[in-house]
Design a protein around this motif. Sequence first.
Motif: not given
Length: 338
Positions: A132-144, A189-195, A178-187
Amino acid sequence: MSAVYLPELTAGRLLGSWRPDVPALLLVVVLGGLYGWGVARVRGRGGSWPLARLAAFAGLGLGTIVVATMSGLAVYDRELFWPAAVQNVTLDLLAPLGLALGDPLRLAVEALPEGGAGRLRRVMSGRLVRTLTFPLVSTVLVLATELTVYFTPYFATALRVRWLHELMYLHLLAAGCLFVLPVLTREQALPAWCTHPVRAALVFLDGVVDALPGLVVMTHGTLIAGAWYLHHAPPWSPDVQHDQQIGGGAMLGIAELAALPFLLAVLTQWARAERAQAAALDRLLDAELAPAAPAPASEPGPGPELVRPWWETEKSEVAERVRRQGHDTGQADPYGDL
């Protein structure tokens, strides 16, 4: 029977009209209480929690929820479309941004006992949450979510059914988080490639995507919940089609307004991470260059043993960076450029 209409909406009435919303108020109290408990727990253990994060969570996060659900926007959302549109977009974009700037995920991990923190991290790393928090998935969920609200019977039904209206509020808020929390948290919460560079690009893309619902609503020829607003429009209101255009324009403006601080927050995190990495590298290099204490003259010892430098043998990011710098400059000593 003569219809009873609200008085004409003015700036003063928009700011001064308030109506309690019990479910929304309960949500604000629960979230605020849990956050306050977490801050008190961290500080009680001798730790610290930034006041700026507390202010962002309470002011921009919980404050936006209160304004969207209990202010003049909520009082007039059944007479005019544009207050309802502003409500929805603030719950979908602005409130999640404020909550995320407070970093409740890291606060929960620091405040909970070791076992509770471990369970929370396992939930965050579970398959469902990761999906659900995978970046592209969460973006689509917000738009949908936005498109579903306006271009299905969802919104028109919510205007008639109170409990569904409250559920719509929660749906919009959750989709944005679903989109904002994983991006801004210091935990983590996103895949390693999301530098941080990737996150900045994703936030920019999300800002473009978030503008689409406003554009569609503003230019859509068919009235959204038209039967309701045609029947309930007060005599002083603008044309219903014009009212919808105002709402779409407000959605577009708020979406672009929310994108700027979101991007700035990600860029700030990026800069801090770079400074922290550079400081760690400097400390490690300083430790390696510290002169060893000479052995007493009266205690002869074995001659110095020739060993390879640590950056040639150690397998770490810092060592790789030193090796790469030495290779790029063509110098035998990679410390030359540091």
